[in-house]
Design an enzyme around this catalytic site. Structure first.
Site, PDB file in Angstrom:
ATOM      1  N   ASP A 215       0.835  -1.199   0.000  1.00 46.51           N
ATOM      2  CA  ASP A 215       0.000   0.000   0.000  1.00 46.51           C
ATOM      3  C   ASP A 215       0.872   1.253   0.000  1.00 46.51           C
ATOM      4  O   ASP A 215       2.031   1.226   0.423  1.00 46.51           O
ATOM      5  CB  ASP A 215      -0.894   0.014   1.243  1.00 46.51           C
ATOM      6  CG  ASP A 215      -1.815  -1.199   1.309  1.00 46.51           C
ATOM      7  OD1 ASP A 215      -2.596  -1.394   0.364  1.00 46.51           O
ATOM      8  OD2 ASP A 215      -1.726  -1.953   2.297  1.00 46.51           O
ATOM      9  N   LYS A 254      -4.597   2.853   3.364  1.00 47.34           N
ATOM     10  CA  LYS A 254      -5.236   1.817   4.183  1.00 47.34           C
ATOM     11  C   LYS A 254      -5.177   2.273   5.625  1.00 47.34           C
ATOM     12  O   LYS A 254      -4.108   2.398   6.208  1.00 47.34           O
ATOM     13  CB  LYS A 254      -4.539   0.469   3.999  1.00 47.34           C
ATOM     14  CG  LYS A 254      -5.252  -0.667   4.709  1.00 47.34           C
ATOM     15  CD  LYS A 254      -4.802  -2.024   4.202  1.00 47.34           C
ATOM     16  CE  LYS A 254      -3.377  -2.351   4.596  1.00 47.34           C
ATOM     17  NZ  LYS A 254      -2.957  -3.681   4.102  1.00 47.34           N
TER      18      LYS A 254
END
Length: 391
Positions: A215, A254
């Site tokens: 991420d 995230k």
């Protein structure tokens, strides 16, 4: 960007002590002066006292073990590591343990990071490039530190990670890219991460996080509020390294996560950020049951939905989701609420909605102060104060 009026002057104050010099061509018998620099950054760290500045002469440093920082300064006497004048200092961690560890192996805590900062306080780092390390920066149980204009790339884990009881750390103008984790096939190497901790007052501002294997940003099991502002994440989650099986996630931001018995409520603030062209989602609470504040962000051209908030008590306001994949632009459920967002306003939101969808300026050189260059990228043609702006 929106938060540019906030200036962290306090970080740059404090009494100045001695100047200590290090050079890639220094030796073991030198005294650490400009004329006789140390050859070891670790030796300079071990020598330094609160208030001292460690100047790194230009060139590439290739230490065989990581640099351990455990000392504590004070608010009026900080330790500083920075290049000398306008010289460029690169620290290449390729020769350190864990670069990389084999698939399935663990990486010992003490080996994590080119700079392993643990139980330390009041350190400042400026204008350094960190590559090929077992993490770039690894800050664990360490607080009141300041990081500015760092570049962390091609490391064998997350480029910049805060962990544990780490509070009041400020990270400004970070560029973190192409970080990967061969030992996990892409499961956990992010551009920036706060993981498994509960420190308060941590801030990331003005970062660019791109082409990382997992991420762009990951707040995994971090239970206290983290403030994320003026940050851009793109191109994350693509298997550029041929990992098999590939375990990368590929979200821009995230904002939680963990197994069902370890989920923690982090009331994070995400403001004026952009997620574009990531493999999966733009912004996701990822199981975080907290109350997040999600204001004036833009998710554009991501492979899946732009905003997914189904576990939290989040408030989403003045955000834009456009041209994302998935069955819908957003998925908002449970206790999360939204107002004045593109999906609340309705109408057509496509590339023609924006003054520009060209990204070379935001991907290009930063300005002289380190901020992302301003442009019309993803600004609504209507002039409505909605979504993120780099101006």
């Amino acid at each position: 960007m929106l938060a540019r009026s906030v200036i962290f002057c306090a970080w740059l104050l404090g009494c100045q002590g001695a100047d200590i010099f290090v050079s890639p061509t220094g030796g073991s018998t030198e005294i650490g002066s400009l004329e006789s620099p140390f050859g070891s950054i670790q030796k300079a760290v071990d020598t330094a006292q609160p208030g001292d500045i460690i100047f790194l002469r230009g060139g590439t440093y290739v230490p065989s073990v990581n640099i351990q920082i455990t000392k504590k300064g004070t608010s009026s006497a900080r330790f500083t590591i920075r290049p000398y004048e306008s010289e460029k200092a690169i620290i290449d961690g390729e020769n350190m343990p864990g670069t990389p560890s084999a698939v399935g192996e663990s990486l010992a805590n003490t080996n994590r990071g080119i700079f392993h900062i643990q139980n330390a306080a009041y350190w400042q780092f400026f204008d350094l490039e960190l590559k090929n390390g077992p993490y770039g920066i690894y800050n664990r149980d360490a607080s009141n530190n300041h990081f500015e204009r760092l570049v962390t790339h091609d490391n064998y884990e997350t480029g910049f990670q805060l962990e544990g009881a780490s509070s009041n750390n400020v990270v400004l103008y970070l560029d973190s890219y192409r970080n990967r984790d061969p030992r996990k096939n892409g499961e956990s190497a992010d551009g920036f991460a706060c993981k498994e901790g509960s420190g308060t007052g941590n801030v990331l501002r003005g970062a660019r996080l791109w082409d990382n294997v997992d991420d762009g940003l990951d707040l995994w099991q971090f239970g206290s509020p983290v403030t994320i502002e003026d940050t851009i994440a793109w191109g994350n989650g693509v298997n550029r390294w041929g990992f098999s099986p590939f375990e990368g996630d590929g979200n821009g931001f995230k904002l939680g996560g963990g197994s069902a018995d370890k989920l923690v409520a982090g009331n994070h603030i995400v403001r004026n950020c952009i997620a574009f062209s990531n493999l999966k989602k733009g912004f996701i609470d990822n199981g975080n049951p907290g109350a997040l504040t999600i204001e004036r962000n833009t998710a554009w051209d991501n492979g899946d939905q732009g905003f997914v908030f189904k576990s939290s008590k989040s408030v989403l306001k003045n955000n834009i989701a456009a041209v994302n994949g998935g069955s819908s632009q957003v998925s908002i459920a449970g206790a999360a609420t939204s107002s004045c967002n593109s999906w609340n306003i309705g109408g057509t939101w496509n590339n023609a909605t924006f003054k520009s969808v060209d990204d070379p300026v935001v991907k290009g050189p930063r300005d002289t102060g380190g901020e992302i260059q301003g442009s019309n990228f993803l600004l609504p043609t209507s002039g409505t104060a909605i979504g993120a702006t780099t101006l």
